[in-house]
Design an enzyme around this catalytic site. Structure first.
Site, short mmCIF file in Angstrom:
data_model
loop_
_atom_site.label_atom_id
_atom_site.label_comp_id
_atom_site.label_asym_id
_atom_site.label_seq_id
_atom_site.Cartn_x
_atom_site.Cartn_y
_atom_site.Cartn_z
CE LYS A 39 8.05 10.20 -8.66
NZ LYS A 39 7.75 9.92 -7.25
CG ASN A 40 10.06 6.90 -6.52
OD1 ASN A 40 9.67 8.06 -6.48
ND2 ASN A 40 9.24 5.87 -6.67
NE ARG B 194 1.35 9.42 1.29
CZ ARG B 194 0.84 9.59 2.49
NH1 ARG B 194 -0.08 10.48 2.70
NH2 ARG B 194 1.26 8.83 3.49
CB CYS C 198 -2.18 9.51 -0.48
SG CYS C 198 -1.31 8.70 -1.80
NE ARG D 256 1.83 6.04 -0.92
CZ ARG D 256 2.43 6.39 -2.05
NH1 ARG D 256 1.81 7.09 -2.95
NH2 ARG D 256 3.67 6.05 -2.28
N PRO D 257 -0.28 5.11 5.30
CG PRO D 257 -0.51 3.23 6.65
CD PRO D 257 -0.79 3.75 5.27
CB ILE D 258 4.07 7.87 7.91
CG1 ILE D 258 3.16 8.86 8.65
CG2 ILE D 258 4.20 8.26 6.46
CD1 ILE D 258 3.77 10.22 8.82
CG ASP D 259 1.73 2.50 10.72
OD1 ASP D 259 1.74 2.79 9.51
OD2 ASP D 259 1.55 1.34 11.14
CG LEU D 260 5.15 0.31 9.31
CD1 LEU D 260 5.30 -0.49 8.02
CD2 LEU D 260 5.09 -0.65 10.51
CG ASP E 62 5.45 2.99 -8.46
OD1 ASP E 62 4.37 3.08 -7.86
OD2 ASP E 62 6.52 3.47 -8.01
CG LEU F 21 2.75 -3.44 -2.84
CD1 LEU F 21 3.99 -2.74 -3.33
CD2 LEU F 21 3.06 -4.09 -1.50
NE ARG G 275 3.46 13.71 -7.60
CZ ARG G 275 3.15 12.52 -7.11
NH1 ARG G 275 1.93 12.06 -7.20
NH2 ARG G 275 4.05 11.78 -6.49
#
Ligand code: UD1
Length: 421
Positions: free
Chosen positions: A22-23, A93, A117, A122-126, A309, A331, A400
């Site tokens: 999936k990933n 996400r 989430c 789980r930020p997306i700032d980067l 995971d 993490l 999922r």
């Protein structure tokens, strides 16, 4: 609502075929946005997250044609919207993966912020900082990231990630593929899914150096679209690891096929520590029962370290190990939601911040609720070794990312049924 009814106690045996990752499939589908020709993808896992990203692409105007349940063609030449809407993004996400490709191809896009989430903030700032460094302006308006590239496109630059981010690295690699000049990513994630993505880009007209390392150099095409050949998605190392854990918790001999053993070193090493042994062939791994299941110490970290995971699945095994195990989650800040559900099944787990101490013993059946994708598989595993009937609810989390979970488990001899209430 559907739920899984599990009657524990069966010894398992036989073979289980691993699906595509999936990933790995998600960034490949997003990559089709910057492809000139039809992107043909095979070995796609038949899971809900893949359908969500396809729904998102179709909503943008892309044509997606299913050749069968595991292969698709994507034509992105008719994309007529660059707005990734909240109603789809909120389901997953990883939808954020369209940000880099949309911005790189069309020079602007609006992508809904993913929202809360289950496993933490789980930020997306980067992702945002890196795209800004490539010349983009990004602001938040009405819950959407509104991104614009400079008139002549994004510019190559050096990105030094403060923290290793998987989808962040993927987004920037895809944006950099169409940028002007060279982009260097320092402290890049090097998960096999990223290597697979980089290899496809590298074979599609954009040179990438350093593939498989934490320093990637991408020679941007200055807007020229990729010419992507057929792509076969790599096997899912997390699904593979999960079935090895199913073998471990039931102390059964089972063989997983269609997998890549090279991607599973950390998982296999940990199971060996716990007393299990393995027979490894090209694309097959057989787990052999342990005399006693020993306790262990796990610290989650980036690849090639122990994957977050797989943390929940190993915790389920620790619950029946002969002694005290320690699991440290480095993490994600809130990735212990399975602890309270496992405790309802009789597990002895003490939590102290991001460290769990598990004293092995017996598990007993209960009604439990799935909380996130991987936590859900841990509850199913616990059900397989509990006497009596365990019902796992909210299994839409499982759907999922696990293809035909109950069918695969049944083929191994497990007593599992999907029911509706
Ligand atoms: C990906 C995987 C997920 C896996 C995770 C870690 C996909 C679709 N998902 O998620 O299954 O659990 O990697 O291996 O591939 N971070 C920031 N700012 C950012 C981005 C990340 O602070 O902009 C932090 C996160 O909060 C987290 C850490 O970095 O603590 C790693 O997150 P990241 O690698 O980005 O996870 P995902 O890509 O979301």
């Amino acid at each position: 609502m559907e739920y899984l009814k599990i009657i524990g106690g069966s010894k398992l045996s036989g073979k289980v075929a691993i699906s595509g990752a999936k990933n790995a499939a998600l960034p490949i589908i997003a990559l089709s946005i910057i492809s000139k020709n039809n992107t043909e993808i095979s070995n796609l896992p038949d899971v809900a997250d893949i359908k969500t990203l396809i729904e998102l692409l179709r909503n943008l105007g892309a044509k997606v044609n299913f050749k069968d349940s595991h292969s698709i063609d994507i034509d992105t030449n008719d994309i007529n919207s660059t707005k990734a809407i909240y109603n789809i993004v909120r389901k997953m996400r990883a939808s954020i993966l369209v940000l880099g490709p949309l911005l790189a191809r069309f020079g602007h896009c609006e992508v809904s912020l993913p929202g809360g989430c289950a496993i933490g903030a789980r930020p997306i700032d980067l992702h945002i900082q890196a795209l800004k460094k490539m010349g983009a302006t990004i602001e938040v308006k009405d819950g959407y990231l509104v991104a614009k590239a400079p008139k002549n496109g994004l510019n190559g630059t050096t990105i030094n990630f403060d923290k290793i981010t998987v989808t962040g690295t993927e987004n920037i690699v895809m944006a950099a593929a169409l940028a002007n000049g060279i982009t260097k990513i320092i402290n890049a994630a090097k998960e096999p899914e990223i290597t697979a993505l980089c290899e496809v880009i590298n074979q599609s007209g954009v040179k990438i150096e350093g593939i498989g390392t934490d320093e990637l150099t991408i020679h941007g095409s200055s807007g020229k679209l990729l010419e992507i050949d057929k792509i076969d998605v790599i096997p899912d190392r997390i699904e593979a690891g999960t079935y090895l854990c199913v073998g471990a918790i039931t102390n059964s001999k089972i063989t997983i096929t269609n997998c890549d053993p090279n991607h599973l070193d950390a998982v296999i090493a940990k199971l060996e520590d716990m007393g299990f042994s393995f027979k490894i062939e090209d694309d097959k791994i057989t787990i052999l029962p342990a005399k006693t299941i020993k306790p262990t110490k796990i610290v989650t970290t980036e690849y090639p370290g122990f994957p977050t995971d797989m943390q929940a699945q190993f915790m389920a095994i620790c619950c029946i190990a002969d002694g005290v195990s320690i699991v440290e989650e480095r993490l994600f800040e809130n990735r212990f939601m399975h602890v309270s559900e496992l405790s309802r099944m009789g597990a002895d787990i003490k939590l102290n911040g991001h460290i769990a101490t598990i004293t092995g013993g017996k598990l007993s059946s209960a009604d439990v609720m799935a909380t996130d994708l991987r936590a859900s598989s841990a509850l199913v595993m616990a059900g397989l070794v509990s006497e009596g009937q365990t019902n796992v609810r909210r299994i839409y989390h499982l759907d999922r990312g696990y293809e035909k979970l109950e069918e695969k488990l049944k083929n191994l001899g497990a007593n599992v049924e999907r029911l509706s209430e």
